[in-house]
Design an enzyme around this catalytic site. Structure first.
Site, PDB file in Angstrom:
ATOM      1  N   ASP A   1       0.818  -1.218   0.000  1.00 25.51           N
ATOM      2  CA  ASP A   1       0.000   0.000   0.000  1.00 25.51           C
ATOM      3  C   ASP A   1       0.856   1.276   0.000  1.00 25.51           C
ATOM      4  OD1 ASP A   1       0.934  -0.319   2.481  1.00 25.51           O
ATOM      5  OD2 ASP A   1      -0.995  -0.132   3.513  1.00 25.51           O
TER       6      ASP A   1
ATOM      7  N   HIS B   1      22.450   3.392 -20.283  1.00 23.79           N
ATOM      8  CA  HIS B   1      21.461   3.703 -19.240  1.00 23.79           C
ATOM      9  C   HIS B   1      21.791   2.990 -17.927  1.00 23.79           C
ATOM     10  CE1 HIS B   1      18.449   4.858 -22.609  1.00 23.79           C
ATOM     11  NE2 HIS B   1      19.265   5.840 -22.304  1.00 23.79           N
TER      12      HIS B   1
ATOM     13  N   ASP C   1      25.353  11.466 -15.679  1.00 26.96           N
ATOM     14  CA  ASP C   1      24.244  12.034 -16.454  1.00 26.96           C
ATOM     15  C   ASP C   1      23.132  12.270 -15.450  1.00 26.96           C
ATOM     16  OD1 ASP C   1      22.082  12.545 -18.118  1.00 26.96           O
ATOM     17  OD2 ASP C   1      22.587  10.976 -19.566  1.00 26.96           O
TER      18      ASP C   1
ATOM     19  N   ASP D   1      19.066  18.240 -18.341  1.00 26.76           N
ATOM     20  CA  ASP D   1      19.620  16.925 -18.688  1.00 26.76           C
ATOM     21  C   ASP D   1      21.092  17.132 -19.043  1.00 26.76           C
ATOM     22  OD1 ASP D   1      20.096  14.363 -19.581  1.00 26.76           O
ATOM     23  OD2 ASP D   1      18.803  14.494 -21.339  1.00 26.76           O
TER      24      ASP D   1
ATOM     25  N   HIS E   1      24.361   6.301 -30.420  1.00 28.79           N
ATOM     26  CA  HIS E   1      23.109   7.035 -30.201  1.00 28.79           C
ATOM     27  C   HIS E   1      23.114   8.351 -30.970  1.00 28.79           C
ATOM     28  CE1 HIS E   1      25.042   9.770 -27.249  1.00 28.79           C
ATOM     29  NE2 HIS E   1      25.589   8.713 -26.702  1.00 28.79           N
TER      30      HIS E   1
ATOM     31  N   HIS F   1      17.961  15.289 -28.248  1.00 32.53           N
ATOM     32  CA  HIS F   1      16.504  15.097 -28.245  1.00 32.53           C
ATOM     33  C   HIS F   1      15.869  16.385 -27.748  1.00 32.53           C
ATOM     34  CE1 HIS F   1      16.971  14.525 -23.859  1.00 32.53           C
ATOM     35  NE2 HIS F   1      17.988  13.747 -24.155  1.00 32.53           N
TER      36      HIS F   1
ATOM     37  N   HIS G   1      12.865  13.338 -22.345  1.00 32.09           N
ATOM     38  CA  HIS G   1      12.815  13.110 -23.794  1.00 32.09           C
ATOM     39  C   HIS G   1      11.481  13.706 -24.219  1.00 32.09           C
ATOM     40  CE1 HIS G   1      15.780   9.493 -23.541  1.00 32.09           C
ATOM     41  NE2 HIS G   1      16.343  10.648 -23.293  1.00 32.09           N
TER      42      HIS G   1
ATOM     43  N   GLU H   1      24.544  15.958 -27.100  1.00 33.26           N
ATOM     44  CA  GLU H   1      25.209  14.990 -26.230  1.00 33.26           C
ATOM     45  C   GLU H   1      25.963  13.893 -26.969  1.00 33.26           C
ATOM     46  OE1 GLU H   1      22.435  12.305 -24.174  1.00 33.26           O
ATOM     47  OE2 GLU H   1      20.778  13.522 -24.931  1.00 33.26           O
TER      48      GLU H   1
ATOM     49  N   TYR I   1      32.211   5.414 -26.781  1.00 39.20           N
ATOM     50  CA  TYR I   1      32.188   4.307 -25.821  1.00 39.20           C
ATOM     51  C   TYR I   1      32.979   3.151 -26.432  1.00 39.20           C
ATOM     52  CZ  TYR I   1      28.133   7.241 -24.891  1.00 39.20           C
ATOM     53  OH  TYR I   1      27.310   8.326 -24.679  1.00 39.20           O
TER      54      TYR I   1
ATOM     55  N   ARG J   1      30.698  10.955 -22.415  1.00 41.36           N
ATOM     56  CA  ARG J   1      29.602  11.722 -23.026  1.00 41.36           C
ATOM     57  C   ARG J   1      29.643  13.119 -22.420  1.00 41.36           C
ATOM     58  NH1 ARG J   1      25.911   8.371 -22.275  1.00 41.36           N
ATOM     59  NH2 ARG J   1      24.736   9.096 -20.459  1.00 41.36           N
TER      60      ARG J   1
ATOM     61  N   GLU K   1      27.065  16.458 -22.323  1.00 49.59           N
ATOM     62  CA  GLU K   1      25.684  16.823 -22.685  1.00 49.59           C
ATOM     63  C   GLU K   1      25.314  18.191 -22.136  1.00 49.59           C
ATOM     64  OE1 GLU K   1      22.646  14.197 -21.050  1.00 49.59           O
ATOM     65  OE2 GLU K   1      21.214  14.911 -22.550  1.00 49.59           O
TER      66      GLU K   1
END
Ligand code: GLY
Ligand code: MN
Ligand code: MN
Length: 446
Positions: free
Chosen positions: A42, A245, A262, A273, A352, A356, A363, A386, A390, A407, A409
């Site tokens: 709950d 991710h 990130d 972001d 990638h 975006h 996103h 970004e 890798y 990365r 960004e």
């Protein structure tokens, strides 16, 4: 205290009026709030309003439905919501109620959510089109269909039932794509707090800490500033940085590794972001430096192309060009740049896209293509830029590059005559990062 930036009731009204103009007088629009979601037994997850619903209403409660009926004489904007209930409110928090919906949220009329099945079909009468975002909430989808069917059963009484279902996304998401002055201020504030957190992380970072200890510092700073994380923070050291991710955030920071973070704050539901990658011990190694500089140059090239009038894809193309040239120079790719780009041979290292839309959703909504062509960037849009590199372990690749993930960004507002990087105050040059990481660290005493 500076004045709190907030979307005004007038701005919410302008949004609803604009949407009503777009859908036309023979239509009705139905937008449902988010529901509370059970986390376990709950206990519920903290409530996050549906972004479309919030954009049009500013109403931050579950169990609500907004209905727009353009040019309806009695009321055009109707909110179905929970009634006030002092006993319940003592347990689960304040409820605006019907009066609050009218007074504080400018609803022309408000009804108890329990009465929606009786009232809503009447609002649809003689409207030809129903604008509704189908597929987000299967239970509610069935309810909407049931309302239309209940009207269809009455056609012999001379009542017209809607005969066209149209996705609301087309108009609504196009509106959300263009940010107002207040929305930009909210996003700039979110960026400011994220920058504070990233700077702090650089200062405290050292070998031996756990990724989650760094993660906690971001959460602390976001909450301290009245915000929260716009998405689960990625705190990825060493090889974890190659998992796009990665959110486990449970490894120990190793001397000699890079740390990719990130993380961005969400301010009144508007996201930032940001990604930065920096050395755990404060000093880039030679291999890390070489790759980092390629990503940084790619990012600058992409930001330069983030201009009104350019195609959405142009920043990405610019980033790919720089990354391919850089990887060729380091011997990580072989061949002709044009051929490598055409055959997408860079994809094992850069898989990638370069960005975006950014807004109420990290996103954010909005089409990237119109009539099958990349759309043109326009003033008022906010995008991320970004690029990354890798490198997974691979016998064909010199070991010195293995497990490096980088990365960078930033968040970029497209303006009439160029762009504004909302996150530009955050360091990203190699020497700037190394200098900032020295701050707050004990100096070796000679
Ligand atoms: N933080 C998610 C992304 O960068 O797209
Ligand atoms: Mn990100
Ligand atoms: Mn992003």
């Amino acid at each position: 205290m500076p004045e709190k930036i907030q979307i005004s009731p007038q701005e919410y009204k302008q949004r609803r009026d604009k949407l009503m103009d777009l859908i036309g007088n023979d239509a009705i629009a139905i937008i449902a709030s988010a529901d509370l979601k059970v986390r376990n037994r709950d206990a519920e997850f903290s409530f996050r309003q549906d972004s479309d619903f919030l954009y049009l209403t500013g109403f931050n409660e579950p169990k609500a439905v907004a209905v727009l009926v353009p040019e309806r004489e009695e009321s055009e904007y109707i909110l179905f919501c929970r009634e006030k209930d002092p006993k319940k409110e003592q347990w689960t928090g304040r409820i605006a109620g019907l009066e609050g919906a009218r007074k504080d949220f400018a609803a022309d009329d408000a009804f108890p959510i329990e009465d929606i099945d009786e009232i809503l079909p009447g609002l649809m009468e003689n409207r030809k089109k129903v604008y509704y975002s189908i597929g987000n909430n299967p239970e509610f989808d069935l309810q909407v269909i049931a309302w239309v069917n209940s009207l269809r059963a009455k056609v012999r009484n001379g009542i017209q039932a809607p005969h066209e279902f149209i996705s609301l996304d087309i108009f609504l998401h196009e509106m959300r794509l263009f940010k107002s002055a207040t929305e930009i201020k909210l996003m700039q504030e979110a960026a400011r707090v994220s920058i504070e957190a990233h700077e702090h992380a650089m200062k405290i970072c050292k070998p031996g800490l756990m990724e989650y200890e760094i993660d906690a510092e971001y959460a602390y700073i976001f909450r301290k500033r009245g915000m929260e994380a716009a998405y689960t923070s990625i705190v990825a050291s060493g090889e974890n940085a190659c998992i796009l991710h990665y959110i486990d955030n449970n490894a120990r920071l190793q001397d000699g590794d890079l740390l990719l973070i990130d993380a961005g704050a969400e301010n009144q539901a508007y996201a930032s972001d940001i990604t930065r990658t920096f050395p755990v011990n404060g000093q880039f190694s030679e291999a890390q430096r070489l790759l980092y500089q390629i990503v940084l140059d790619a990012q600058y090239a992409a930001i330069t192309e983030a201009q009104a009038g350019n195609s959405w894809d142009k920043p990405h193309q610019a980033a790919v060009k720089v990354i391919v040239a850089g990887l060729l120079e380091l011997g990580l790719l072989q061949g002709e740049p044009q051929e490598i780009i055409k055959e997408e041979e860079y994809k094992p290292f850069y898989m990638h896209k370069t960005g975006h839309w950014l807004g109420l959703d990290v996103h954010d909504v909005g089409n990237y293509k119109l009539d099958n062509e990349w759309r043109t960037l326009e003033a008022g849009m906010v995008i991320t830029v970004e690029p990354g590199i890798y490198i997974l372990p691979d016998k064909k690749i010199d070991k010195k590059w293995w497990n490096i993930g980088i990365r960078i960004e930033d968040n970029v507002l497209i303006t009439q005559n160029g762009n504004k990087v909302l996150t530009e105050a955050l360091v990203k040059e190699i020497d700037e990062i190394e200098a900032l990481m020295q701050e707050g660290k004990p100096q070796s005493g000679i």
